[in-house]
Scaffold this motif. Structure first.
Motif, PDB file in Angstrom:
ATOM      1  N   THR A 334     -27.839  -4.110  23.549  1.00  8.18           N
ATOM      2  CA  THR A 334     -28.802  -5.030  24.152  1.00  8.18           C
ATOM      3  C   THR A 334     -30.213  -4.454  24.105  1.00  8.18           C
ATOM      4  OG1 THR A 334     -28.380  -4.092  26.352  1.00  8.18           O
ATOM      5  CG2 THR A 334     -27.055  -5.985  25.688  1.00  8.18           C
ATOM      6  N   LYS A 335     -31.210  -5.369  24.155  1.00  8.07           N
ATOM      7  CA  LYS A 335     -32.630  -5.010  24.145  1.00  8.07           C
ATOM      8  C   LYS A 335     -32.937  -4.102  22.948  1.00  8.07           C
ATOM      9  CE  LYS A 335     -35.172  -6.130  26.817  1.00  8.07           C
ATOM     10  NZ  LYS A 335     -36.027  -7.326  26.814  1.00  8.07           N
ATOM     11  N   VAL A 336     -32.787  -4.664  21.765  1.00 11.83           N
ATOM     12  CA  VAL A 336     -33.012  -3.923  20.521  1.00 11.83           C
ATOM     13  C   VAL A 336     -34.285  -4.444  19.871  1.00 11.83           C
ATOM     14  CG1 VAL A 336     -32.088  -3.402  18.236  1.00 11.83           C
ATOM     15  CG2 VAL A 336     -30.550  -3.521  20.204  1.00 11.83           C
ATOM     16  N   ASP A 337     -35.145  -3.530  19.436  1.00 17.59           N
ATOM     17  CA  ASP A 337     -36.366  -3.894  18.721  1.00 17.59           C
ATOM     18  C   ASP A 337     -36.043  -4.007  17.227  1.00 17.59           C
ATOM     19  OD1 ASP A 337     -39.054  -4.348  18.085  1.00 17.59           O
ATOM     20  OD2 ASP A 337     -39.378  -2.220  17.699  1.00 17.59           O
ATOM     21  N   PRO A 338     -36.144  -5.207  16.634  1.00 12.20           N
ATOM     22  CA  PRO A 338     -35.748  -5.397  15.231  1.00 12.20           C
ATOM     23  C   PRO A 338     -36.778  -4.854  14.251  1.00 12.20           C
ATOM     24  CG  PRO A 338     -36.583  -7.445  16.119  1.00 12.20           C
ATOM     25  CD  PRO A 338     -36.616  -6.469  17.251  1.00 12.20           C
ATOM     26  N   HIS A 339     -36.648  -3.593  13.904  1.00 15.59           N
ATOM     27  CA  HIS A 339     -37.588  -2.964  12.983  1.00 15.59           C
ATOM     28  C   HIS A 339     -36.855  -2.563  11.705  1.00 15.59           C
ATOM     29  CE1 HIS A 339     -40.589  -0.158  11.385  1.00 15.59           C
ATOM     30  NE2 HIS A 339     -41.450  -0.829  12.126  1.00 15.59           N
ATOM     31  N   PRO A 340     -37.506  -2.639  10.535  1.00 17.73           N
ATOM     32  CA  PRO A 340     -36.824  -2.279   9.278  1.00 17.73           C
ATOM     33  C   PRO A 340     -36.242  -0.881   9.254  1.00 17.73           C
ATOM     34  CG  PRO A 340     -38.871  -3.441   8.806  1.00 17.73           C
ATOM     35  CD  PRO A 340     -38.857  -3.191  10.282  1.00 17.73           C
ATOM     36  N   GLN A 341     -36.786   0.046  10.028  1.00 16.83           N
ATOM     37  CA  GLN A 341     -36.280   1.414  10.022  1.00 16.83           C
ATOM     38  C   GLN A 341     -35.100   1.600  10.970  1.00 16.83           C
ATOM     39  OE1 GLN A 341     -39.444   4.218  10.717  1.00 16.83           O
ATOM     40  NE2 GLN A 341     -40.753   3.366   9.114  1.00 16.83           N
ATOM     41  N   LEU A 342     -34.765   0.588  11.773  1.00  8.32           N
ATOM     42  CA  LEU A 342     -33.653   0.693  12.714  1.00  8.32           C
ATOM     43  C   LEU A 342     -32.364   0.293  12.015  1.00  8.32           C
ATOM     44  CD1 LEU A 342     -33.169   1.373  15.752  1.00  8.32           C
ATOM     45  CD2 LEU A 342     -33.081  -1.095  16.133  1.00  8.32           C
ATOM     46  N   CYS A 343     -31.344   1.179  12.045  1.00 10.66           N
ATOM     47  CA  CYS A 343     -30.102   0.963  11.301  1.00 10.66           C
ATOM     48  C   CYS A 343     -28.900   1.241  12.193  1.00 10.66           C
ATOM     49  CB  CYS A 343     -30.043   1.861  10.067  1.00 10.66           C
ATOM     50  SG  CYS A 343     -31.465   1.687   8.952  1.00 10.66           S
ATOM     51  N   MET A 344     -27.712   0.869  11.681  1.00 10.41           N
ATOM     52  CA  MET A 344     -26.442   1.183  12.339  1.00 10.41           C
ATOM     53  C   MET A 344     -25.666   2.142  11.436  1.00 10.41           C
ATOM     54  SD  MET A 344     -25.156  -2.485  13.904  1.00 10.41           S
ATOM     55  CE  MET A 344     -23.896  -1.777  14.940  1.00 10.41           C
ATOM     56  N   LYS A 345     -25.175   3.218  12.037  1.00 12.65           N
ATOM     57  CA  LYS A 345     -24.402   4.206  11.283  1.00 12.65           C
ATOM     58  C   LYS A 345     -22.960   4.179  11.773  1.00 12.65           C
ATOM     59  CE  LYS A 345     -25.435   8.587  11.807  1.00 12.65           C
ATOM     60  NZ  LYS A 345     -26.180   9.836  11.668  1.00 12.65           N
ATOM     61  N   PHE A 346     -22.021   4.041  10.821  1.00 14.42           N
ATOM     62  CA  PHE A 346     -20.601   3.978  11.126  1.00 14.42           C
ATOM     63  C   PHE A 346     -19.952   5.273  10.633  1.00 14.42           C
ATOM     64  CE2 PHE A 346     -22.210  -0.256  10.377  1.00 14.42           C
ATOM     65  CZ  PHE A 346     -21.687  -1.009  11.420  1.00 14.42           C
ATOM     66  N   THR A 347     -19.176   5.903  11.506  1.00 14.93           N
ATOM     67  CA  THR A 347     -18.490   7.143  11.152  1.00 14.93           C
ATOM     68  C   THR A 347     -17.007   6.980  11.430  1.00 14.93           C
ATOM     69  OG1 THR A 347     -20.457   8.459  11.709  1.00 14.93           O
ATOM     70  CG2 THR A 347     -18.351   9.620  11.557  1.00 14.93           C
ATOM     71  N   ALA A 348     -16.193   7.154  10.388  1.00 14.20           N
ATOM     72  CA  ALA A 348     -14.735   7.109  10.501  1.00 14.20           C
ATOM     73  C   ALA A 348     -14.180   8.360   9.845  1.00 14.20           C
ATOM     74  CB  ALA A 348     -14.176   5.849   9.841  1.00 14.20           C
ATOM     75  N   GLY A 349     -13.566   9.212  10.651  1.00 16.02           N
ATOM     76  CA  GLY A 349     -13.084  10.486  10.124  1.00 16.02           C
ATOM     77  C   GLY A 349     -14.253  11.364   9.719  1.00 16.02           C
ATOM     78  N   SER A 350     -14.249  11.817   8.484  1.00 10.34           N
ATOM     79  CA  SER A 350     -15.322  12.683   7.985  1.00 10.34           C
ATOM     80  C   SER A 350     -16.348  11.925   7.156  1.00 10.34           C
ATOM     81  CB  SER A 350     -14.717  13.810   7.135  1.00 10.34           C
ATOM     82  OG  SER A 350     -13.994  13.262   6.024  1.00 10.34           O
ATOM     83  N   GLN A 351     -16.236  10.598   7.067  1.00 13.15           N
ATOM     84  CA  GLN A 351     -17.149   9.807   6.254  1.00 13.15           C
ATOM     85  C   GLN A 351     -18.074   8.976   7.140  1.00 13.15           C
ATOM     86  OE1 GLN A 351     -13.934   7.946   3.743  1.00 13.15           O
ATOM     87  NE2 GLN A 351     -15.254   8.591   2.067  1.00 13.15           N
ATOM     88  N   SER A 352     -19.288   8.732   6.616  1.00 16.25           N
ATOM     89  CA  SER A 352     -20.273   7.930   7.339  1.00 16.25           C
ATOM     90  C   SER A 352     -20.908   6.931   6.374  1.00 16.25           C
ATOM     91  CB  SER A 352     -21.357   8.816   7.962  1.00 16.25           C
ATOM     92  OG  SER A 352     -20.818   9.604   8.997  1.00 16.25           O
ATOM     93  N   TRP A 353     -21.240   5.755   6.923  1.00 15.04           N
ATOM     94  CA  TRP A 353     -21.924   4.699   6.174  1.00 15.04           C
ATOM     95  C   TRP A 353     -23.072   4.174   7.037  1.00 15.04           C
ATOM     96  CZ3 TRP A 353     -16.783   5.415   6.694  1.00 15.04           C
ATOM     97  CH2 TRP A 353     -16.012   5.567   5.532  1.00 15.04           C
ATOM     98  N   THR A 354     -24.188   3.825   6.392  1.00 18.81           N
ATOM     99  CA  THR A 354     -25.365   3.326   7.108  1.00 18.81           C
ATOM    100  C   THR A 354     -25.698   1.925   6.607  1.00 18.81           C
ATOM    101  OG1 THR A 354     -26.232   5.568   7.370  1.00 18.81           O
ATOM    102  CG2 THR A 354     -27.774   3.752   7.690  1.00 18.81           C
ATOM    103  N   ARG A 355     -25.913   1.011   7.553  1.00 13.87           N
ATOM    104  CA  ARG A 355     -26.327  -0.352   7.239  1.00 13.87           C
ATOM    105  C   ARG A 355     -27.602  -0.663   8.028  1.00 13.87           C
ATOM    106  NH1 ARG A 355     -23.319   0.516   3.846  1.00 13.87           N
ATOM    107  NH2 ARG A 355     -21.384  -0.532   3.234  1.00 13.87           N
ATOM    108  N   CYS A 356     -28.616  -1.221   7.339  1.00 14.60           N
ATOM    109  CA  CYS A 356     -29.915  -1.524   7.964  1.00 14.60           C
ATOM    110  C   CYS A 356     -30.098  -3.047   7.979  1.00 14.60           C
ATOM    111  CB  CYS A 356     -31.048  -0.833   7.206  1.00 14.60           C
ATOM    112  SG  CYS A 356     -30.894   0.978   7.167  1.00 14.60           S
ATOM    113  N   PRO A 357     -29.752  -3.717   9.081  1.00 11.59           N
ATOM    114  CA  PRO A 357     -29.785  -5.185   9.110  1.00 11.59           C
ATOM    115  C   PRO A 357     -31.182  -5.782   9.083  1.00 11.59           C
ATOM    116  CG  PRO A 357     -29.242  -4.307  11.282  1.00 11.59           C
ATOM    117  CD  PRO A 357     -29.253  -3.137  10.334  1.00 11.59           C
ATOM    118  N   PHE A 358     -32.222  -4.979   9.375  1.00  9.46           N
ATOM    119  CA  PHE A 358     -33.587  -5.513   9.415  1.00  9.46           C
ATOM    120  C   PHE A 358     -34.420  -5.062   8.219  1.00  9.46           C
ATOM    121  CE2 PHE A 358     -32.282  -4.535  13.875  1.00  9.46           C
ATOM    122  CZ  PHE A 358     -31.982  -5.833  14.236  1.00  9.46           C
TER     123      PHE A 358
END
Length: 555
Positions: A334-358
């Motif tokens: 909640t209360k997220v500032d939608p900026h192009p540099q703001l991303c979501m990082k997913f980590t499962a086990g030893s691997q990570s993936w980054t998605r930048c919705p903005f």
């Protein structure tokens, strides 16, 4: 001779392999029955549904020494390749005395009545074998795969305290022997080929239950496998048992499920894309009114989701207190500032993936704009929504990446307005750090200055004077300038007409200092004293009255 040796060795090899294969499966019996030690005659008869009360042990009978080495195991009897059944084998050693006439064995399974049978010893054999231990074995109790059986062994007659009880779990269908020969475990074997361009799975079935049709479908596997479409039926008479199943996304929980067309048939699942975890990190949603960022896993997965800010070098730095664990439930920030540099990082086990919705700037709420004029940078903070911002000026020392903060201000920006950040003076190696404060999760934007003017004294670095949008300034100024030009042209025409008419009325003039016929008259229009008649400037004392042409000199 050599050929015979090879054949002999081959025969021995295949014989050993066959023996090893048999040893990995269950013991086969032709038919069930009861077996006792040699010399002890046994008879089987059913026990009463209602057992009689137990009796006190006979003199000299020790309850703890009657039953020894009781074992429970599973054996298999077969009438055909796929028509095998399971039986529970109960084996015990009994310390036989004159007071023990036989053994009672009862089995009980969930939802079923107790099944009891009496193994009695004939009087003659009992008297002959009294004293030593005898062995009793029975394998006529039918059981099903994965079934739990409660077993009770008592003496006949039943003596109080002389009882053995135990629990046995039948083998499940994981055993290869059961999957091939026991109908309750036969699921068929599935093999597949993937066509990623057409998004199709070509599935083949083998070792299916004989004389029965077979079902196939695609499903999403969770606690149960939830179907994604209609079932495909393979007829038992079809020579080629192959079908093509289309899919939409190669999700890790997308599985092929198959089962025989019988009641309560066991099912088999194979998941072709179980390692494609990267397909899960899509479907991020943002609500611009509520300023909420949400994501729901398409498949159950154990992962950690964190908000992060992506730097220029591609590294995404985690924001503080922005981490959530996820398995099946939807997560929300909640209360997220939608900026192009703001991303979501997913980590499962030893691997990570980054998605930048903005990243496409479609929801960007504010930005720092820079224009350069005459070697100076004009920095403005433009916001499409009302917000509060922290603006920090920091200085980088040579050879260091750390930016030391020298000044901090809080700036309030109204919706669709901009705030000018007037930057002058000696600002070499200086940067601005801007962050929105009225939200919970926001990126910090860093802008480093390029100007370096040592001749100008340093003035206040941050000015919070709100400037109007350039559109509202340029348009009115253009209208006013156009009006002034039009009025000036009208006045010019009117004045010219008036001067010509007046000259014709006075009959012209002759200048005293005339040297060139082209200059017949000079009219001083701009003098110290002028009269205004009807909005037209008229000279007080014209020096010539008789010329046919007058020149108007104006600014």
């Amino acid at each position: 001779m050599v050929l015979w040796v090879v054949l002999l060795m081959s025969h021995c090899w295949w014989g050993l392999n066959g023996a090893a294969a048999e040893s990995t499966g269950l013991e086969r019996i032709e038919k069930c029955g009861t077996r006792c030690s040699q010399g002890l005659n046994c008879k089987i008869k059913p026990d009463n549904w209602f057992s009689l009360p137990c009796q006190s042990p006979a003199e000299g009978l020790k309850p703890s020494s009657v039953f020894h080495n009781i074992s429970l195991s599973t054996v298999m009897s077969c009438e055909g390749r796929q028509k095998c059944s399971l039986h529970l084998r109960i084996k015990t050693a009994v310390q036989l005395t004159e007071s023990i006439h036989g053994v009672s064995i009862c089995t009980l399974t969930a939802g079923m009545m107790a099944n009891c049978r009496i193994i009695s010893f004939t009087k003659a054999s009992r008297e002959r074998m009294s004293g030593p231990q005898v062995e009793v074995e029975n394998d006529c109790t039918d059981i099903s795969p994965r079934q739990r059986v409660h077993v009770t062994v008592k003496t006949v007659p039943s003596y109080c305290g002389v009882t053995w009880t135990g629990t046995y779990d039948a083998p499940n269908c994981v055993s290869e022997d059961l999957r091939k020969h026991v109908p309750e475990c036969i699921t068929g074997r599935l093999s597949y080929d993937v066509d990623p361009e057409r998004k199709e799975l070509s599935v083949s079935v083998s070792d299916m239950l004989e004389d029965h049709d077979y079902h196939l479908r695609l499903c999403h596997k969770d606690f149960i496998c939830i179907g994604t479409g209609a079932n495909t039926l393979i007829k038992k008479g079809e020579p080629i048992k192959r079908v093509t199943l289309p899919y939409s996304r190669p999700l890790p929980c997308l599985c092929i499920e198959g089962w025989s067309a019988v009641m309560d048939a066991p099912r088999v699942q194979v998941c072709p894309f179980r390692d494609r975890l990267k397909e899960l990190w899509f479907g991020i949603n943002f609500d611009p009114l509520e300023e909420t960022l949400s994501w729901e896993p398409t498949c159950p997965v154990t992962a950690v989701v964190v908000l992060c800010q992506k730097r220029e070098d591609g590294v995404c730095v985690d924001l503080p207190h922005a981490s959530q664990n996820v398995s099946r439930e939807k997560i929300t920030f909640t209360k997220v500032d939608p900026h192009p540099q703001l991303c979501m990082k997913f980590t499962a086990g030893s691997q990570s993936w980054t998605r930048c919705p903005f990243a496409d700037s479609r929801f960007q709420a504010w930005e720092v704009t820079v224009t350069r004029q005459q070697g100076q940078e004009d920095v403005n903070l433009l916001s499409r929504t009302t917000g509060v911002f922290s603006v920090e000026l920091c200085v980088k020392s040579e050879g260091s990446t750390v930016c030391k903060i020298t000044e901090t201000r809080t700036v309030h920006v109204e919706k669709q307005k901009s705030v000018g950040l007037s930057l002058t003076g000696e600002l070499c190696n200086s940067c601005l750090q801007v962050k929105r404060l009225d939200v919970k999760f926001a990126a910090t934007v860093i802008h480093c200055l390029e100007q370096c003017n040592q001749s100008v004294a340093v003035r206040p670095v941050i000015s919070t004077r709100a400037s109007l949008d350039l559109t509202w300034v340029v348009v009115p100024a253009g209208v006013c300038l156009s009006g002034v030009i039009i009025i000036t042209l009208v006045l010019h025409v009117l004045l010219t007409v008036y001067q010509r008419r007046k000259q014709k009325g006075n009959g012209g003039c002759i200048s005293k200092n005339q040297k060139d016929p082209a200059f017949d008259c000079a009219v001083p229009v701009l003098q110290t004293q002028r009269a205004l008649h009807g909005g037209v400037l008229i000279p007080d004392s014209p020096q010539c009255k008789n010329t046919e042409r007058a020149n108007l000199i104006s600014d």
